[in-house]
Design a protein around this motif. Structure first.
Motif, PDB file in Angstrom:
ATOM      1  N   ILE A 398       0.835  -1.200   0.000  1.00  0.00           N
ATOM      2  CA  ILE A 398       0.000   0.000   0.000  1.00  0.00           C
ATOM      3  C   ILE A 398       0.869   1.250   0.000  1.00  0.00           C
ATOM      4  O   ILE A 398       0.581   2.233  -0.693  1.00  0.00           O
ATOM      5  N   LEU A 399       1.962   1.231   0.753  1.00  0.00           N
ATOM      6  CA  LEU A 399       2.894   2.361   0.721  1.00  0.00           C
ATOM      7  C   LEU A 399       3.448   2.560  -0.679  1.00  0.00           C
ATOM      8  O   LEU A 399       3.571   3.688  -1.161  1.00  0.00           O
ATOM      9  N   ALA A 400       3.794   1.459  -1.331  1.00  0.00           N
ATOM     10  CA  ALA A 400       4.310   1.555  -2.700  1.00  0.00           C
ATOM     11  C   ALA A 400       3.251   2.120  -3.641  1.00  0.00           C
ATOM     12  O   ALA A 400       3.550   2.929  -4.527  1.00  0.00           O
ATOM     13  N   GLN A 401       1.991   1.708  -3.448  1.00  0.00           N
ATOM     14  CA  GLN A 401       0.898   2.241  -4.255  1.00  0.00           C
ATOM     15  C   GLN A 401       0.796   3.750  -4.072  1.00  0.00           C
ATOM     16  O   GLN A 401       0.649   4.497  -5.042  1.00  0.00           O
ATOM     17  N   ARG A 402       0.853   4.203  -2.833  1.00  0.00           N
ATOM     18  CA  ARG A 402       0.741   5.629  -2.557  1.00  0.00           C
ATOM     19  C   ARG A 402       1.820   6.421  -3.296  1.00  0.00           C
ATOM     20  O   ARG A 402       1.543   7.400  -3.995  1.00  0.00           O
ATOM     21  N   ILE A 403       3.059   5.994  -3.122  1.00  0.00           N
ATOM     22  CA  ILE A 403       4.194   6.729  -3.683  1.00  0.00           C
ATOM     23  C   ILE A 403       4.177   6.712  -5.209  1.00  0.00           C
ATOM     24  O   ILE A 403       4.478   7.715  -5.866  1.00  0.00           O
ATOM     25  N   SER A 404       3.767   5.575  -5.778  1.00  0.00           N
ATOM     26  CA  SER A 404       3.793   5.440  -7.233  1.00  0.00           C
ATOM     27  C   SER A 404       2.695   6.214  -7.936  1.00  0.00           C
ATOM     28  O   SER A 404       2.705   6.326  -9.151  1.00  0.00           O
ATOM     29  N   ARG A 405       1.744   6.737  -7.198  1.00  0.00           N
ATOM     30  CA  ARG A 405       0.778   7.646  -7.799  1.00  0.00           C
ATOM     31  C   ARG A 405       1.462   8.928  -8.284  1.00  0.00           C
ATOM     32  O   ARG A 405       1.034   9.554  -9.236  1.00  0.00           O
ATOM     33  N   ILE A 406       2.569   9.264  -7.644  1.00  0.00           N
ATOM     34  CA  ILE A 406       3.277  10.509  -7.930  1.00  0.00           C
ATOM     35  C   ILE A 406       4.608  10.250  -8.638  1.00  0.00           C
ATOM     36  O   ILE A 406       4.962  10.946  -9.589  1.00  0.00           O
TER      37      ILE A 406
END
Length: 470
Positions: A398-406
């Motif tokens: 989920i952390l990776a998902q968050r960061i990869s949005r940007i």
């Protein structure tokens, strides 16, 4: 006909995909899995082709826009009331786009002769105990692909659920999979017996098994010119009442970690360290008692951070929280500082979500987007260059998902990630565990060391803080 131009690594993936009828595309987020799949389907297309795209609801519109941009093919998005959906299912367009929730409601989907099925964000299928996964087993279509930038959310066992759709019976029975790859022991508490996962083994063998059907790429392998990303951990003191409540719950969690069910205690810790006000409104307060002092030091620190970023850089910011009520509290707090912020969450319908993203991207006055994890699946938010994890999720995917949005293709600025962590809590240890897990998820694809289970690591954190109480 595909009208786009692929990057070299995307073309390599497409060439690999051409010879496979069942595969997992596990390119990290932001590398263009959607475009690769559309290019592949356009090559397979005949005048009678019907392709089914199953995706999170927040990505239905994005898929339609990509199909419109890169092809001349027609498409249908399955949405609306049941009667309306029944009509839409009869539309014989090349592409049919539907969210996972509709699969549970519309059994007609299993009666249509699809040529190919695509499951986007297929990590949704990791838990074989869910009704969704069992429904997906009803598809008889031989050609099927799964897409996920984070196929492992919790443990290597996630792959069993994903492959149960991509290649049914590939791993055999679940218990056989666990015997082969899990280091586990049978324990008991009262009349209950249960397996405790202490770690994982034979990851090199697991890699050999999945490699012929899995295409995995990391960003650093293919995007050498992607801007740098930096991480800053901001530790915040909770107020005295929060610490008091925290220390009351702590022994209960420790007890459950050593022979029971710790799951119900984890949410209490999460919301407790994010907002005393939201904690008091939650079911946790009924079980563990209310907090008298509702001063929120985290939000105070957040306001200062946001004001400084806007004042000195003018960059746009995306703030993530697992709790929609916390997002609302942050929103009200920023309003008092005359800072425009927008809330994006699963509470919005698709039209509302699209409007929020449009306002964030195209209005220079809207500097802050407040997003839940459920609402942010698959978004492209390169307009922002700052990510704030207001509360720490213990799931590295989920952390990776968050960061990869940007931090993805199209990002022109260096990206800053700020992690808020409650001081003098287990979050200080867990942040290190989570970041390490983010770096080590690739072990399942690149083999390497055996990975401990999160519960086991959490237990070790408690030993560090409290001494071995077993």
């Amino acid at each position: 006909m595909f009208k786009g131009e692929l990057k070299n690594y995307q073309q390599e993936c497409l060439d690999w995909l051409q010879s496979r009828s069942q595969a997992l595309l596990a390119l990290q987020m932001g590398l263009g899995k959607t475009i690769i799949v559309i290019a592949h389907l356009e090559k397979r297309k005949t005048p009678l082709s019907r392709f089914l795209i199953i995706t999170p609801s927040s990505l239905c519109f994005q898929w339609s826009q990509e199909i419109k941009k890169f092809t001349d093919s027609d498409f249908t998005i399955i949405d609306g009331a049941k009667k309306n959906r029944e009509v839409l299912w009869q539309q014989k367009t090349v592409y049919t786009i539907v969210n996972y929730e509709k699969i549970l409601k519309d059994k007609i989907v299993f009666d249509i002769n699809w040529d190919v099925i695509i499951c986007d964000e297929c990590d949704r299928l990791r838990n074989i105990q869910t009704k969704l996964v069992r429904m997906m087993w009803n598809f008889k279509v031989p050609v099927r692909y799964g897409l996920s930038g984070t196929p492992i959310n919790n443990s290597p066992a996630d792959l069993f659920g994903i492959f149960s759709f991509i290649k049914p019976f590939f791993f055999g029975k679940y218990n056989n999979f666990m015997e082969q790859f899990a280091e586990r022991e049978l324990q008991s508490a009262g009349r209950k017996t249960f397996w405790v996962i202490n770690g994982w083994k034979n990851l090199d063998k697991l890699k050999v098994l999945i490699s012929p059907f899995t295409y995995y790429k990391r960003k650093e392998e293919v995007l050498l010119d992607l801007p740098e990303i930096s991480f800053t951990t901001l530790t915040v003191e909770l107020n005295k009442d929060q610490y008091k409540k925290y220390n009351e719950i702590l022994p209960m969690l420790w007890k459950e970690l050593n022979g029971g069910n710790a799951i119900e205690y984890i949410p209490a810790f999460r919301v407790l360290s994010s907002s005393p006000t939201v904690y008091n409104k939650s079911i946790n307060s009924a079980k563990f008692g209310v907090i008298n002092d509702i001063t929120n030091n985290k939000i105070s620190e957040l306001k200062e951070l946001v004001k400084n970023i806007i004042k000195f850089t003018g960059d746009k910011i995306v703030i993530f929280s697992q709790f929609v009520e916390v997002l609302k509290e942050i929103n009200e707090s920023l309003k008092k500082e005359q800072i425009n912020s927008l809330i994006y969450s699963g509470e919005l319908n698709q039209k509302g979500k699209d409007e929020i993203i449009d306002k964030f991207k195209n209005n220079v006055e809207n500097k802050v987007l407040l997003s839940s994890d459920s609402g942010a699946y698959g978004l492209n938010l390169q307009d922002a260059s700052c990510v704030v994890n207001f509360d720490l999720t213990y799931n590295p995917a989920i952390l990776a998902q968050r960061i990869s949005r940007i931090h993805r293709i199209g990002q022109m600025k260096g990206v800053q990630v700020f992690n808020f962590v409650a001081r003098k809590t287990i979050e200080e240890q867990i942040v290190g565990i989570v970041i390490e897990k983010m770096n080590n998820i690739q072990k399942i694809f690149d083999a390497g060391e055996n990975e401990k289970s999160f519960t086991n690591e959490l237990r070790e954190v408690f030993k560090e803080k409290n001494g071995d109480q077993t």
